[in-house]
Write a protein that holds these residues in place. Structure first.
Motif, PDB file in Angstrom:
ATOM      1  N   ASP A 143      63.532 -67.211  72.983  1.00 35.90           N
ATOM      2  CA  ASP A 143      63.332 -65.785  73.197  1.00 35.90           C
ATOM      3  C   ASP A 143      62.922 -65.130  71.881  1.00 35.90           C
ATOM      4  N   LYS A 144      63.793 -65.221  70.899  1.00 34.35           N
ATOM      5  CA  LYS A 144      63.468 -64.655  69.581  1.00 34.35           C
ATOM      6  C   LYS A 144      64.314 -65.347  68.517  1.00 34.35           C
ATOM      7  N   VAL A 145      63.917 -65.140  67.253  1.00 32.08           N
ATOM      8  CA  VAL A 145      64.646 -65.725  66.123  1.00 32.08           C
ATOM      9  C   VAL A 145      64.988 -64.600  65.152  1.00 32.08           C
ATOM     10  N   GLU A 146      66.231 -64.593  64.684  1.00 28.06           N
ATOM     11  CA  GLU A 146      66.674 -63.640  63.677  1.00 28.06           C
ATOM     12  C   GLU A 146      67.014 -64.383  62.394  1.00 28.06           C
ATOM     13  N   ALA A 147      66.460 -63.885  61.269  1.00 31.37           N
ATOM     14  CA  ALA A 147      66.747 -64.479  59.960  1.00 31.37           C
ATOM     15  C   ALA A 147      67.777 -63.623  59.230  1.00 31.37           C
ATOM     16  N   LYS A 148      68.792 -64.259  58.671  1.00 31.24           N
ATOM     17  CA  LYS A 148      69.818 -63.543  57.911  1.00 31.24           C
ATOM     18  C   LYS A 148      70.332 -64.456  56.818  1.00 31.24           C
ATOM     19  N   ASN A 149      70.132 -64.010  55.593  1.00 32.03           N
ATOM     20  CA  ASN A 149      70.543 -64.809  54.431  1.00 32.03           C
ATOM     21  C   ASN A 149      69.904 -66.200  54.520  1.00 32.03           C
ATOM     22  N   ASN A 150      70.731 -67.231  54.590  1.00 34.61           N
ATOM     23  CA  ASN A 150      70.188 -68.596  54.599  1.00 34.61           C
ATOM     24  C   ASN A 150      70.256 -69.238  55.985  1.00 34.61           C
ATOM     25  N   THR A 151      70.353 -68.399  57.034  1.00 28.86           N
ATOM     26  CA  THR A 151      70.434 -68.940  58.395  1.00 28.86           C
ATOM     27  C   THR A 151      69.357 -68.343  59.293  1.00 28.86           C
ATOM     28  N   LEU A 152      69.070 -69.077  60.365  1.00 24.41           N
ATOM     29  CA  LEU A 152      68.199 -68.603  61.432  1.00 24.41           C
ATOM     30  C   LEU A 152      69.007 -68.650  62.734  1.00 24.41           C
ATOM     31  N   THR A 153      69.004 -67.548  63.475  1.00 29.44           N
ATOM     32  CA  THR A 153      69.699 -67.495  64.753  1.00 29.44           C
ATOM     33  C   THR A 153      68.683 -67.530  65.881  1.00 29.44           C
ATOM     34  N   VAL A 154      68.796 -68.526  66.736  1.00 23.50           N
ATOM     35  CA  VAL A 154      67.863 -68.720  67.840  1.00 23.50           C
ATOM     36  C   VAL A 154      68.449 -68.120  69.115  1.00 23.50           C
ATOM     37  N   HIS A 155      67.775 -67.118  69.656  1.00 19.02           N
ATOM     38  CA  HIS A 155      68.159 -66.517  70.935  1.00 19.02           C
ATOM     39  C   HIS A 155      67.314 -67.157  72.033  1.00 19.02           C
ATOM     40  N   LEU A 156      67.958 -67.504  73.126  1.00 18.19           N
ATOM     41  CA  LEU A 156      67.295 -68.256  74.190  1.00 18.19           C
ATOM     42  C   LEU A 156      67.413 -67.555  75.531  1.00 18.19           C
ATOM     43  N   LYS A 157      66.405 -67.727  76.375  1.00 15.77           N
ATOM     44  CA  LYS A 157      66.475 -67.338  77.779  1.00 15.77           C
ATOM     45  C   LYS A 157      67.027 -68.509  78.581  1.00 15.77           C
ATOM     46  N   ASN A 158      67.483 -68.242  79.784  1.00 14.54           N
ATOM     47  CA  ASN A 158      68.049 -69.294  80.657  1.00 14.54           C
ATOM     48  C   ASN A 158      69.182 -70.035  79.956  1.00 14.54           C
ATOM     49  N   SER A 159      69.965 -69.292  79.158  1.00 16.74           N
ATOM     50  CA  SER A 159      70.952 -69.946  78.292  1.00 16.74           C
ATOM     51  C   SER A 159      72.386 -69.808  78.786  1.00 16.74           C
ATOM     52  N   THR A 160      72.577 -69.440  80.037  1.00 19.27           N
ATOM     53  CA  THR A 160      73.935 -69.350  80.575  1.00 19.27           C
ATOM     54  C   THR A 160      74.663 -70.685  80.428  1.00 19.27           C
ATOM     55  N   GLY A 161      75.863 -70.622  79.844  1.00 20.94           N
ATOM     56  CA  GLY A 161      76.636 -71.848  79.664  1.00 20.94           C
ATOM     57  C   GLY A 161      76.039 -72.790  78.650  1.00 20.94           C
ATOM     58  N   LEU A 162      75.388 -72.255  77.617  1.00 19.43           N
ATOM     59  CA  LEU A 162      74.727 -73.094  76.601  1.00 19.43           C
ATOM     60  C   LEU A 162      75.713 -74.094  76.007  1.00 19.43           C
ATOM     61  N   LYS A 163      75.281 -75.355  75.945  1.00 19.59           N
ATOM     62  CA  LYS A 163      76.161 -76.426  75.476  1.00 19.59           C
ATOM     63  C   LYS A 163      75.302 -77.634  75.099  1.00 19.59           C
ATOM     64  N   THR A 164      75.955 -78.678  74.651  1.00 21.90           N
ATOM     65  CA  THR A 164      75.267 -79.963  74.485  1.00 21.90           C
ATOM     66  C   THR A 164      75.825 -80.926  75.530  1.00 21.90           C
ATOM     67  N   ASN A 165      74.993 -81.865  75.918  1.00 20.89           N
ATOM     68  CA  ASN A 165      75.400 -82.771  77.000  1.00 20.89           C
ATOM     69  C   ASN A 165      76.260 -83.935  76.519  1.00 20.89           C
ATOM     70  N   ASN A 166      76.515 -83.970  75.202  1.00 25.40           N
ATOM     71  CA  ASN A 166      77.387 -85.036  74.680  1.00 25.40           C
ATOM     72  C   ASN A 166      78.506 -84.482  73.813  1.00 25.40           C
ATOM     73  N   LYS A 167      78.696 -83.136  73.867  1.00 26.21           N
ATOM     74  CA  LYS A 167      79.775 -82.438  73.152  1.00 26.21           C
ATOM     75  C   LYS A 167      79.655 -82.552  71.634  1.00 26.21           C
ATOM     76  N   LYS A 168      78.469 -82.933  71.155  1.00 27.09           N
ATOM     77  CA  LYS A 168      78.221 -82.981  69.716  1.00 27.09           C
ATOM     78  C   LYS A 168      77.386 -81.764  69.309  1.00 27.09           C
ATOM     79  N   SER A 169      77.117 -81.623  68.040  1.00 26.10           N
ATOM     80  CA  SER A 169      76.271 -80.522  67.577  1.00 26.10           C
ATOM     81  C   SER A 169      74.853 -80.690  68.105  1.00 26.10           C
ATOM     82  N   PRO A 170      74.146 -79.572  68.310  1.00 28.54           N
ATOM     83  CA  PRO A 170      72.763 -79.673  68.792  1.00 28.54           C
ATOM     84  C   PRO A 170      71.884 -80.469  67.830  1.00 28.54           C
ATOM     85  N   THR A 171      71.026 -81.285  68.392  1.00 32.77           N
ATOM     86  CA  THR A 171      70.102 -82.105  67.597  1.00 32.77           C
ATOM     87  C   THR A 171      68.666 -81.715  67.915  1.00 32.77           C
TER      88      THR A 171
END
Length: 506
Positions: free
Chosen positions: A414-442
């Motif tokens: 959807d959009k990306v926000e930059a703040k300091n040394n990070t980027l925040t990714v906003h997503l559509k269709n993101s209800t219940g956002l998770k990973t399918n192996n319970k690890k950090s996103p890759t």
């Protein structure tokens, strides 16, 4: 009668009789016993009859009449029909009467493309196991053949059976289940065919490169004669000729797609693109050895695809015709010029560029792109994991064409926000956002203005993903799953994978 006039008079009489026989009442081959008609849309019906004769079509409560033209061609339209699982008769009458029985009304889809659309049900046990439970699915299998001119009719007929294609059957099975409606599949596909093989000649008006290809083809008498010989061979053609035929421009469209229009359908599923991944950009200079490389590159494919969709909509006289594009799945090989790549790299000449082009179809209304980024094989261009593709196709079709309220697609940028040394990714269709192996996103890579890409440390916060890398003080750009065969695990509550993307421009 004078003797010298007898032969011409007899010849004329014989010719007239031959024409009359040839133009006796006959619907196009698409109209046969066991067919499926599209619901909730005008239904064109056409064929041939004696010139200037009256033709009547009766179906359900409707009765429509038209007049054949001077060449014996006729067409009329039935008003929109309601879905029906009960087979009914269509009666077509003129000087004779034809009864087409067991006709259903539901959802009609054309399934087209190259070998991964042809890929057989028998090679996918999970899909094969569904056959005993299939209901109200019919198939029209278009014969694989080419034509130098636009054909008036196709070779094939409706069968009360499921498609031989794993993707087409999976799609039909789940769509029939979700929509509770009969499904008719018109299967028209051919392995290793490029998009150019399925392009009408009039696209030369919009695409200079295609005009060059067709101009060269028109000058190539040797190729044309070879095609004519194969087409007309009473014994058929061998595999070498088969490959030669399907890799030519335009001629597959002429024989296998043009005659399907304007058969009423909800849309077209397009699983093609592998043939157009040989080059990152441009149409290569070809030699006798690599003649079949004369196709567009990956970066151009998106614009071509959009023009192709718009052209087909005109052919079908339906600006709302839906196009469902199957994204190419993971694959570890590169282009013709750089075949060996790091399949995890975000900068390699990989299929990532084709996927980006395929996603451009979403610029047009009434389009879907089925995400397969979590599927595929490092080494096999014909992966067997076709089951999820059918499911995802059906979900998107149910939502976008049947209006069924269902979460049908994975997270999308959807959009990306930059703040300091990070980027925040906003997503559509993101209800219940998770990973399918319970690890950090890759699969996330980030870069600053230098475009020196680094693997991102990613974490989920609510319905966003936070990215950073200790070596990048001011990150600006992201590439997600932008690789040949990326490792990905980001999904939503429906376990549908996030779509690949990049935020940097070329």
């Amino acid at each position: 009668m004078k003797k010298h006039l007898l032969i011409p008079v007899l010849f004329i009489a014989l010719l007239q009789n031959t024409i009359a026989i040839a133009q006796e009442l006959k619907p196009a081959n698409l109209f046969s016993t066991g067919m499926v008609l599209q619901q909730n849309a005008p239904v064109p019906v056409w064929g041939t009859a004696k010139p200037n004769s009256k033709v009547t079509v009766t179906f359900d409560t409707q009765k429509e009449t038209t007049k054949a033209d001077k060449n014996g061609k006729w067409m009329l339209k039935l008003a929109p029909l309601k879905a029906s699982k009960i087979g009914k008769d269509m009666v077509i009458s003129a000087d004779t009467e034809i009864v087409l029985s067991n006709v259903l009304v539901g959802e009609v889809w054309i399934c087209s493309g190259q070998s991964n659309m042809q890929f057989k049900v028998n090679s996918v046990p999970e899909i094969k196991s569904l056959e005993p439970f299939a209901r109200n699915i019919r198939t029209f299998q278009v014969k694989n053949i080419v034509s130098l001119e636009e054909a008036d009719d196709v070779t094939g007929r409706w069968e009360v059976t499921t498609p031989s294609s794993a993707v087409a059957f999976g799609f039909a099975y789940f769509l029939e289940s979700i929509g509770d409606v009969p499904v008719g599949i018109i299967l028209s596909s051919w392995g290793s065919s490029s998009i150019e093989a399925w392009m009408p000649r009039d696209m030369t008006n919009d695409l200079p490169y295609f005009k060059t290809i067709m101009d060269d083809f028109d000058k190539d008498v040797t190729t044309q004669n070879r095609l004519k010989k194969a087409i007309n061979s009473p014994k058929g053609w061998n595999i070498k000729e088969d490959i030669f035929m399907r890799r030519q421009p335009n001629v597959v469209y002429n024989a296998m797609m043009k005659p399907l229009a304007p058969y009423a359908c909800q849309g077209l599923v397009w699983y093609q693109g592998e043939r157009n991944t040989r080059y990152l950009s441009g149409v290569p200079e070809v030699t006798e050895a690599n003649w079949f490389h004369k196709v567009s590159g990956m970066k151009e494919y998106g614009d071509i695809l959009k023009l192709w969709i718009e052209n087909y909509r005109k052919q079908w006289l339906n600006e709302n015709m839906h196009f469902a594009i199957v994204m190419l799945p993971g694959y570890g090989k590169g282009t013709h010029t750089t075949p060996t790549i790091d399949s995890k790299s975000p900068t390699a000449e990989s299929w990532a560029w084709m996927r980006e082009s395929q996603l451009q179809a979403l610029d047009l209304k009434n389009t879907s792109v089925i995400n397969t980024i979590d599927l595929g094989s490092e080494t096999n261009i014909h992966p067997t994991d076709k089951f999820p593709i059918g499911q995802r196709l059906a979900l998107l079709a149910a939502k976008n064409t049947l209006g069924i309220d269902v979460l049908a697609a994975g997270p999308m940028l959807d959009k990306v926000e930059a703040k300091n040394n990070t980027l925040t990714v906003h997503l559509k269709n993101s209800t219940g956002l998770k990973t399918n192996n319970k690890k950090s996103p890759t699969g996330f890579w980030i870069a600053d203005a230098s475009l020196n890409w680094k693997i991102a440390n990613a974490k989920i916060e609510g319905e966003t993903v936070i990215l950073q890398n200790k070596d990048i003080a001011h990150p600006e750009f992201i590439r997600y799953a932008f690789a040949g065969k990326p490792d990905v695990n980001l999904v939503n509550s429906a376990n549908l994978p996030a779509y690949p993307f990049r935020t940097d421009a070329d």
